[in-house]
Design an enzyme around this catalytic site. Structure first.
Site, PDB file in Angstrom:
ATOM      1  N   TYR A   1      -5.071   1.207 -14.743  1.00  0.00           N
ATOM      2  CA  TYR A   1      -5.597   0.466 -15.884  1.00  0.00           C
ATOM      3  C   TYR A   1      -6.727   1.218 -16.602  1.00  0.00           C
ATOM      4  O   TYR A   1      -7.130   0.840 -17.692  1.00  0.00           O
ATOM      5  CB  TYR A   1      -6.077  -0.937 -15.452  1.00  0.00           C
TER       6      TYR A   1
ATOM      7  N   LYS B   1       1.717   3.033  -2.089  1.00  0.00           N
ATOM      8  CA  LYS B   1       3.087   3.532  -2.249  1.00  0.00           C
ATOM      9  C   LYS B   1       3.043   5.005  -1.850  1.00  0.00           C
ATOM     10  O   LYS B   1       3.392   5.912  -2.626  1.00  0.00           O
ATOM     11  CB  LYS B   1       3.547   3.314  -3.703  1.00  0.00           C
TER      12      LYS B   1
ATOM     13  N   ASP C   1       6.264  -2.360  -2.045  1.00  0.00           N
ATOM     14  CA  ASP C   1       7.524  -3.111  -2.166  1.00  0.00           C
ATOM     15  C   ASP C   1       7.759  -3.971  -0.922  1.00  0.00           C
ATOM     16  O   ASP C   1       8.136  -5.137  -1.008  1.00  0.00           O
ATOM     17  CB  ASP C   1       8.722  -2.177  -2.464  1.00  0.00           C
TER      18      ASP C   1
ATOM     19  N   ASP D   1      -3.237  -6.576  -8.793  1.00  0.00           N
ATOM     20  CA  ASP D   1      -2.973  -7.500  -9.910  1.00  0.00           C
ATOM     21  C   ASP D   1      -1.625  -8.188  -9.693  1.00  0.00           C
ATOM     22  O   ASP D   1      -1.504  -9.419  -9.787  1.00  0.00           O
ATOM     23  CB  ASP D   1      -2.975  -6.699 -11.222  1.00  0.00           C
TER      24      ASP D   1
ATOM     25  N   ASP E   1      -0.693 -12.424  -8.247  1.00  0.00           N
ATOM     26  CA  ASP E   1       0.108 -13.464  -8.910  1.00  0.00           C
ATOM     27  C   ASP E   1       1.236 -13.926  -7.988  1.00  0.00           C
ATOM     28  O   ASP E   1       1.560 -15.121  -7.925  1.00  0.00           O
ATOM     29  CB  ASP E   1       0.719 -12.945 -10.227  1.00  0.00           C
TER      30      ASP E   1
END
Ligand code: IPM
Ligand code: MG
Length: 368
Positions: free
Chosen positions: A141, A190, A222, A246, A250
């Site tokens: 970001y 990852k 994942d 982030d 959610d």
């Protein structure tokens, strides 16, 4: 206690959920003799409209000088056509960066009266009570980005980049958080694909020596997304990058039934910032149906984590649980047999319950 609190209502349902947080804080100030001074400033789309920029320098200055900041939400269709960097969301990212906030904690805990609204079967949901520790000032970001046209084709890129010190400071926070909970830390990356994740994993692993009582585990993002859905109660503290944190937060919010339930607190070199993790929900504006719970819990996080006022925070949270237990629900968390109420009515009912808690403190086991 005397504190200056900056309120940043922002856009969409931001102003109404900010009112909910302010109500809680104001009640707390009145009942417990704290002097909370509120300063309201523009941010996001509201600031673009008022001052031509999503983060006016006066807003940033006021936040840096305050004791704590509460933010509602930013963004909306009106500004959706704006390029990255000029959007309401940039105001929030620049605010976090400008305040030196490098860590964001998102507690995801199943509230007993709301077990029935989880999309998971009760056995799978278990006693879900985890915290996502999200790196907040680096990664994708904030990485280098660009957009070019080459031979008639457009190409755009963003980059994920972390330095070891950036990883270390957020990891220190996560280990400390884990030490004070169930001493389990799951770092999500990852590392089977990304170089930045390999540095992340090596750095986190090396730091485990300083926290020998914490059981560290690593998981690819994942797999973590799958494990969260299959067996969320296995997690205690989850540490991750800005982007993965982030996304995972959610997903975790969905497990307890609504993103309207999850608060957050961000910490770093200046004042801490508290905000619900939900967005500005433009479609709910004017319907009085925004769920104030994430905001209420962000306010109690402020009381507890910024001001050390645990008794006050418990007062609000216990009252809130009783209101939910009484079946009062905004539309996002409604179930058969519950009483549908709007956000404003919910806050009124909560205020009354907070008074009742004070009157019957002993019976309710509050503060004893
Ligand atoms: C969040 C939000 C923000 C983020 C947006 C609005 C910039 O999704 O707080 O999770 O990505 O951090
Ligand atoms: Mg988000």
């Amino acid at each position: 206690m005397k504190k200056t609190i900056v309120l940043l209502p922002g856009d969409g349902i931001g102003p109404e959920v900010t009112r909910a947080a302010a109500t809680v804080l104001r009640e707390c100030g009145q009942e417990f003799d704290h002097q909370f001074e509120f300063v309201e400033m523009p941010v996001g789309g509201a600031a673009i409209d008022a001052a031509g920029t999503p983060l006016p320098s006066e807003t940033l200055e006021a936040c840096r000088k305050s004791d704590a900041v509460f933010l509602g939400a930013v963004g909306g269709p009106k500004w959706d056509g704006f390029p990255v960097g000029k959007r309401p969301e940039s105001g929030l990212l620049d605010l976090r960066k400008g305040m030196g906030l490098y860590v964001n904690v998102r507690p995801v805990k199943v509230l007993d009266p709301l077990r029935g609204i989880s999309p998971l079967k009760s056995e799978r949901l278990g006693d879900l009570d985890l915290e996502i520790v999200r790196e907040l000032a680096g990664g994708m970001y904030f990485g280098e980005r660009g957009n070019v046209r080459e031979n008639g084709t457009e190409r755009a890129w963003d980059t994920e980049s972390y330095s070891a010190p950036e990883i270390e400071r957020v990891t220190t926070f996560a280990f400390e958080r884990a030490e004070n909970r169930s001493r389990r830390l799951c770092s999500v990356d990852k590392a089977n694909v990304l170089t930045s994740s390999q540095l992340w994993r090596r750095t986190v692993t090396a730091m485990n020596a300083g926290y020998p009582t914490v059981k560290l585990e690593h998981m690819y993002v994942d797999n973590a997304a799958m494990q969260l859905t299959l067996r969320p109660a296995q997690f205690d503290v989850m540490l991750s990058t800005n982007m993965f944190g982030d996304i995972l937060s959610d997903a975790a919010a969905a497990l307890v039934g609504s993103i309207g339930l999850i608060p957050s607190g961000s910490f770093g070199s200046t004042a801490p910032l508290f905000e619900p993790i939900h967005g500005s929900a433009p479609s709910l504006v004017g319907t009085d149906s925004a769920n104030p719970v994430a905001s209420i819990l962000s306010a109690t996080m402020m009381l507890r984590d910024a001001f050390g006022l645990s008794l006050e925070a418990d007062w609000v949270e216990q009252s809130l649980l009783r209101v939910l237990g009484g079946g009062y629900r905004t539309p996002d968390i409604i179930e058969p047999g519950a009483h549908a109420v709007g956000g404003a009515a919910f806050m009124e009912i909560l205020r009354e319950e907070m008074q009742r808690t004070l009157e019957h403190a002993e019976r309710y086991g509050w503060g004893v």
